[in-house]
Design a protein around this motif. Structure first.
Motif, PDB file in Angstrom:
ATOM      1  N   GLU A  32       0.811  -1.221   0.000  1.00  0.00           N
ATOM      2  CA  GLU A  32       0.000   0.000   0.000  1.00  0.00           C
ATOM      3  C   GLU A  32       0.843   1.269   0.000  1.00  0.00           C
ATOM      4  O   GLU A  32       0.397   2.309  -0.476  1.00  0.00           O
ATOM      5  CB  GLU A  32      -0.925   0.007   1.218  1.00  0.00           C
ATOM      6  N   HIS A  33       2.052   1.212   0.531  1.00  0.00           N
ATOM      7  CA  HIS A  33       2.858   2.415   0.711  1.00  0.00           C
ATOM      8  C   HIS A  33       3.840   2.694  -0.425  1.00  0.00           C
ATOM      9  O   HIS A  33       4.306   3.823  -0.562  1.00  0.00           O
ATOM     10  CB  HIS A  33       3.631   2.339   2.032  1.00  0.00           C
ATOM     11  N   GLN A  34       4.173   1.673  -1.197  1.00  0.00           N
ATOM     12  CA  GLN A  34       5.163   1.912  -2.252  1.00  0.00           C
ATOM     13  C   GLN A  34       4.574   2.812  -3.337  1.00  0.00           C
ATOM     14  O   GLN A  34       3.381   2.776  -3.601  1.00  0.00           O
ATOM     15  CB  GLN A  34       5.664   0.608  -2.845  1.00  0.00           C
ATOM     16  N   PRO A  35       5.422   3.636  -3.942  1.00  0.00           N
ATOM     17  CA  PRO A  35       4.928   4.544  -4.979  1.00  0.00           C
ATOM     18  C   PRO A  35       4.394   3.775  -6.189  1.00  0.00           C
ATOM     19  O   PRO A  35       4.959   2.759  -6.596  1.00  0.00           O
ATOM     20  CB  PRO A  35       6.173   5.344  -5.379  1.00  0.00           C
ATOM     21  N   SER A  36       3.314   4.279  -6.756  1.00  0.00           N
ATOM     22  CA  SER A  36       2.740   3.683  -7.959  1.00  0.00           C
ATOM     23  C   SER A  36       3.633   4.011  -9.156  1.00  0.00           C
ATOM     24  O   SER A  36       4.481   4.915  -9.096  1.00  0.00           O
ATOM     25  CB  SER A  36       1.346   4.251  -8.207  1.00  0.00           C
ATOM     26  N   ALA A  37       3.432   3.301 -10.248  1.00  0.00           N
ATOM     27  CA  ALA A  37       4.188   3.574 -11.472  1.00  0.00           C
ATOM     28  C   ALA A  37       3.948   5.013 -11.925  1.00  0.00           C
ATOM     29  O   ALA A  37       4.869   5.692 -12.393  1.00  0.00           O
ATOM     30  CB  ALA A  37       3.803   2.590 -12.559  1.00  0.00           C
ATOM     31  N   GLN A  38       2.729   5.504 -11.770  1.00  0.00           N
ATOM     32  CA  GLN A  38       2.413   6.881 -12.141  1.00  0.00           C
ATOM     33  C   GLN A  38       3.194   7.868 -11.273  1.00  0.00           C
ATOM     34  O   GLN A  38       3.740   8.842 -11.770  1.00  0.00           O
ATOM     35  CB  GLN A  38       0.914   7.133 -11.993  1.00  0.00           C
ATOM     36  N   ARG A  39       3.270   7.599  -9.978  1.00  0.00           N
ATOM     37  CA  ARG A  39       4.026   8.464  -9.053  1.00  0.00           C
ATOM     38  C   ARG A  39       5.507   8.434  -9.412  1.00  0.00           C
ATOM     39  O   ARG A  39       6.182   9.467  -9.377  1.00  0.00           O
ATOM     40  CB  ARG A  39       3.804   7.992  -7.617  1.00  0.00           C
ATOM     41  N   GLU A  40       6.024   7.259  -9.771  1.00  0.00           N
ATOM     42  CA  GLU A  40       7.426   7.141 -10.181  1.00  0.00           C
ATOM     43  C   GLU A  40       7.694   7.983 -11.426  1.00  0.00           C
ATOM     44  O   GLU A  40       8.684   8.720 -11.478  1.00  0.00           O
ATOM     45  CB  GLU A  40       7.789   5.690 -10.452  1.00  0.00           C
ATOM     46  N   ARG A  41       6.837   7.873 -12.428  1.00  0.00           N
ATOM     47  CA  ARG A  41       7.017   8.654 -13.664  1.00  0.00           C
ATOM     48  C   ARG A  41       6.989  10.149 -13.378  1.00  0.00           C
ATOM     49  O   ARG A  41       7.820  10.908 -13.890  1.00  0.00           O
ATOM     50  CB  ARG A  41       5.930   8.297 -14.686  1.00  0.00           C
ATOM     51  N   ARG A  42       6.042  10.565 -12.562  1.00  0.00           N
ATOM     52  CA  ARG A  42       5.932  11.984 -12.203  1.00  0.00           C
ATOM     53  C   ARG A  42       7.180  12.456 -11.472  1.00  0.00           C
ATOM     54  O   ARG A  42       7.687  13.550 -11.729  1.00  0.00           O
ATOM     55  CB  ARG A  42       4.687  12.206 -11.347  1.00  0.00           C
ATOM     56  N   VAL A  44      10.231  11.272 -11.733  1.00  0.00           N
ATOM     57  CA  VAL A  44      11.325  11.381 -12.709  1.00  0.00           C
ATOM     58  C   VAL A  44      11.153  12.646 -13.543  1.00  0.00           C
ATOM     59  O   VAL A  44      12.130  13.373 -13.795  1.00  0.00           O
ATOM     60  CB  VAL A  44      11.416  10.135 -13.604  1.00  0.00           C
ATOM     61  N   GLU A  45       9.939  12.940 -13.974  1.00  0.00           N
ATOM     62  CA  GLU A  45       9.691  14.152 -14.759  1.00  0.00           C
ATOM     63  C   GLU A  45      10.062  15.408 -13.978  1.00  0.00           C
ATOM     64  O   GLU A  45      10.619  16.349 -14.539  1.00  0.00           O
ATOM     65  CB  GLU A  45       8.215  14.221 -15.175  1.00  0.00           C
ATOM     66  N   GLU A  46       9.746  15.420 -12.692  1.00  0.00           N
ATOM     67  CA  GLU A  46       9.975  16.603 -11.862  1.00  0.00           C
ATOM     68  C   GLU A  46      11.401  16.723 -11.339  1.00  0.00           C
ATOM     69  O   GLU A  46      11.903  17.835 -11.166  1.00  0.00           O
ATOM     70  CB  GLU A  46       9.003  16.605 -10.681  1.00  0.00           C
ATOM     71  N   HIS A  47      12.060  15.570 -11.078  1.00  0.00           N
ATOM     72  CA  HIS A  47      13.353  15.600 -10.392  1.00  0.00           C
ATOM     73  C   HIS A  47      14.496  14.961 -11.167  1.00  0.00           C
ATOM     74  O   HIS A  47      15.657  15.118 -10.786  1.00  0.00           O
ATOM     75  CB  HIS A  47      13.232  14.910  -9.030  1.00  0.00           C
ATOM     76  N   GLY A  48      14.186  14.200 -12.185  1.00  0.00           N
ATOM     77  CA  GLY A  48      15.215  13.546 -12.983  1.00  0.00           C
ATOM     78  C   GLY A  48      15.575  12.163 -12.461  1.00  0.00           C
ATOM     79  O   GLY A  48      15.299  11.804 -11.313  1.00  0.00           O
ATOM     80  N   LEU A  49      16.208  11.406 -13.337  1.00  0.00           N
ATOM     81  CA  LEU A  49      16.575  10.026 -13.014  1.00  0.00           C
ATOM     82  C   LEU A  49      17.666   9.948 -11.948  1.00  0.00           C
ATOM     83  O   LEU A  49      17.700   9.007 -11.156  1.00  0.00           O
ATOM     84  CB  LEU A  49      17.021   9.307 -14.290  1.00  0.00           C
ATOM     85  N   GLY A  50      18.536  10.938 -11.895  1.00  0.00           N
ATOM     86  CA  GLY A  50      19.586  10.946 -10.878  1.00  0.00           C
ATOM     87  C   GLY A  50      19.029  10.980  -9.468  1.00  0.00           C
ATOM     88  O   GLY A  50      19.532  10.295  -8.573  1.00  0.00           O
ATOM     89  N   ARG A  67      17.088   4.386 -17.860  1.00  0.00           N
ATOM     90  CA  ARG A  67      15.800   3.685 -17.763  1.00  0.00           C
ATOM     91  C   ARG A  67      15.456   3.454 -16.301  1.00  0.00           C
ATOM     92  O   ARG A  67      16.301   3.038 -15.510  1.00  0.00           O
ATOM     93  CB  ARG A  67      15.872   2.355 -18.501  1.00  0.00           C
ATOM     94  N   ARG A  68      14.197   3.699 -15.953  1.00  0.00           N
ATOM     95  CA  ARG A  68      13.763   3.487 -14.564  1.00  0.00           C
ATOM     96  C   ARG A  68      13.926   2.030 -14.142  1.00  0.00           C
ATOM     97  O   ARG A  68      14.198   1.744 -12.969  1.00  0.00           O
ATOM     98  CB  ARG A  68      12.292   3.877 -14.397  1.00  0.00           C
ATOM     99  N   THR A  69      13.761   1.103 -15.063  1.00  0.00           N
ATOM    100  CA  THR A  69      13.816  -0.321 -14.716  1.00  0.00           C
ATOM    101  C   THR A  69      15.223  -0.773 -14.322  1.00  0.00           C
ATOM    102  O   THR A  69      15.382  -1.891 -13.842  1.00  0.00           O
ATOM    103  CB  THR A  69      13.309  -1.184 -15.878  1.00  0.00           C
ATOM    104  N   ARG A  70      16.203   0.073 -14.483  1.00  0.00           N
ATOM    105  CA  ARG A  70      17.581  -0.237 -14.069  1.00  0.00           C
ATOM    106  C   ARG A  70      17.681  -0.328 -12.539  1.00  0.00           C
ATOM    107  O   ARG A  70      18.551  -0.994 -12.005  1.00  0.00           O
ATOM    108  CB  ARG A  70      18.522   0.837 -14.609  1.00  0.00           C
ATOM    109  N   TYR A  71      16.770   0.334 -11.847  1.00  0.00           N
ATOM    110  CA  TYR A  71      16.862   0.463 -10.392  1.00  0.00           C
ATOM    111  C   TYR A  71      15.891  -0.489  -9.702  1.00  0.00           C
ATOM    112  O   TYR A  71      14.715  -0.564 -10.048  1.00  0.00           O
ATOM    113  CB  TYR A  71      16.641   1.925  -9.995  1.00  0.00           C
TER     114      TYR A  71
END
Length: 118
Positions: A32-42, A44-50, A67-71
């Protein structure tokens, strides 16, 4: 899968725990607490992959950079370290024999238990 410890993420998690930016939740809360895929994408868009990679204890060298799937092995919600996320990472890393990630998660688990004790 060639997964190794993401030292930047480990150091980031340690600092967050030292600063008491934690959620001392229960093991089963992670679904329930882990970020959703949508939250992850957002994020990355706001803060970058680093910045994104600092929230994942493992790096899969078989997945190309950028790629996000690297992590792998998330431990928080992009604001706080979640005890349930650390416990999940520790368990899954051990299950897949990523022992450096498992050991790092176990250390974070111990730090969280100290915070929890008071």
């Amino acid at each position: 899968m060639a997964v190794r410890l993401n030292r930047k993420a480990y150091d980031h998690a340690r600092k967050l725990i030292e600063d008491r930016k934690v959620m001392l939740d229960e093991r089963d809360d992670w679904s329930e607490h882990q970020p959703s895929a949508q939250r992850e994408r957002r994020f990355v868009e706001e803060h970058g992959l680093g910045e994104y990679q600092r929230w994942y204890l493992g790096i899969d060298d078989k997945v190309g950079e950028g790629r996000r799937t690297r992590y792998k092995f998330p431990y928080g919600d992009f604001e706080n370290v979640h005890r349930c996320g650390v416990l999940s990472a520790e368990s899954r890393a051990g299950q897949y024999k990523h022992f450096d990630v498992e050991q790092a998660a176990a250390h974070l688990h111990g730090m969280l238990d100290v915070v929890r004790a008071g």
